[in-house]
Design an enzyme around this catalytic site. Structure first.
Site, mmCIF file in Angstrom:
data_model
loop_
_atom_site.group_PDB
_atom_site.id
_atom_site.type_symbol
_atom_site.label_atom_id
_atom_site.label_comp_id
_atom_site.label_asym_id
_atom_site.label_seq_id
_atom_site.Cartn_x
_atom_site.Cartn_y
_atom_site.Cartn_z
ATOM 1 N N CYS A 1 0.502 1.893 1.427
ATOM 2 C CA CYS A 1 1.053 1.292 2.644
ATOM 3 C C CYS A 1 1.101 -0.227 2.499
ATOM 4 O O CYS A 1 0.312 -0.813 1.755
ATOM 5 C CB CYS A 1 0.188 1.636 3.859
ATOM 6 S SG CYS A 1 0.192 3.370 4.326
ATOM 7 N N HIS B 1 -5.024 3.957 -0.954
ATOM 8 C CA HIS B 1 -5.012 3.109 0.240
ATOM 9 C C HIS B 1 -4.835 1.636 -0.123
ATOM 10 O O HIS B 1 -5.278 1.179 -1.178
ATOM 11 C CB HIS B 1 -6.325 3.265 1.014
ATOM 12 C CG HIS B 1 -6.355 4.464 1.902
ATOM 13 N ND1 HIS B 1 -5.340 4.778 2.784
ATOM 14 C CD2 HIS B 1 -7.310 5.429 2.071
ATOM 15 C CE1 HIS B 1 -5.663 5.882 3.444
ATOM 16 N NE2 HIS B 1 -6.834 6.291 3.027
#
Length: 234
Positions: free
Chosen positions: A214, A122
């Protein structure tokens, strides 16, 4: 009429106060979640240092440890049955918004590395997990921090980064290649997409490590880093 206006003003003040309280509680909750997650991974690092690189007794999905200078990446790596579970669960398999650092479930998990090994994490706002990966998009930063160490199945692999970019494409997800030409095309495409331009030769014999997270702007956009295997220690 004045009484009604006064009541409306009081109501608005109460709503504003409630909004401030709610926002403050939300900030506190998020901050606490970051602290709890960091604490758990700090404990794992201590275990890792003390127990001779073995954490499989804590989680059978454990396959190794990744270390990267300059970006605070020091985490265990897991290989699960899909690419969903460890998005919302930590190394202890507990629900955790920070998730875990995990290999693509399609990886073989054997000592014989796949041609391309993909690892996800993440993009956390506090820079934890793969939250600082975008720093490799800066050439000056890259020049000082170009290597990745991956302890994988009791062997240590050193990789040198040769490409870094942001993309909404998905062709970087390829793990297996039908022939040499397809692999070289993959490498050349990565280099052409890269915003850094290191002069590193990646030939048909090479193995590639790909890291992805991301971006902070778009859930569909990824920061992608590619590195070439340069050393293996048993």
């Amino acid at each position: 009429m004045a009484k009604v206006k006064r009541l409306l003003l009081i109501l608005l003040l109460l709503i504003s106060a409630m909004g401030i309280v709610f926002a403050s509680l939300k900030i506190y909750e998020t901050s606490n979640q970051y602290k709890v997650s960091a604490s758990k991974y700090g404990e794992l690092e201590e275990h890792y240092q003390k127990e001779n690189r073995s954490l499989s007794h804590i989680n059978e999905d454990y396959v190794g440890w990744i270390h990267m200078e300059g970006v605070d990446v020091d985490y265990p790596v897991v290989l699960g049955e899909d690419n969903d579970f460890y998005l919302t669960h930590n190394f202890y398999r507990e629900e955790d918004f920070a998730g875990a650092i995990f290999m693509d479930y399609r990886q073989s998990g054997n000592k014989q590395l796949d041609k391309n090994t993909i690892i996800y994490g993440h993009n956390m706002k506090n820079g934890s997990m793969f939250g600082n990966l975008s720093q490799f998009l800066d050439s000056e930063f890259y020049e000082k921090n170009s290597f990745i160490q991956l302890d994988y199945l009791e062997e240590t692999y050193t990789w040198e980064i040769f490409a870094a970019y942001e993309t909404t494409r998905t062709d970087w997800l390829q793990i297996d290649f039908q022939n040499t030409e397809e692999f070289i095309h993959y490498v050349e495409d990565a280099k052409e997409s890269s915003v850094i331009t290191p002069t590193i030769e990646v030939n048909e014999e090479a193995h590639v490590l790909t890291l992805a997270t991301c971006t902070s702007r778009n859930d569909e956009e990824r920061v992608v880093i590619h590195a070439k295997l340069v050393e293996k220690e048993v």
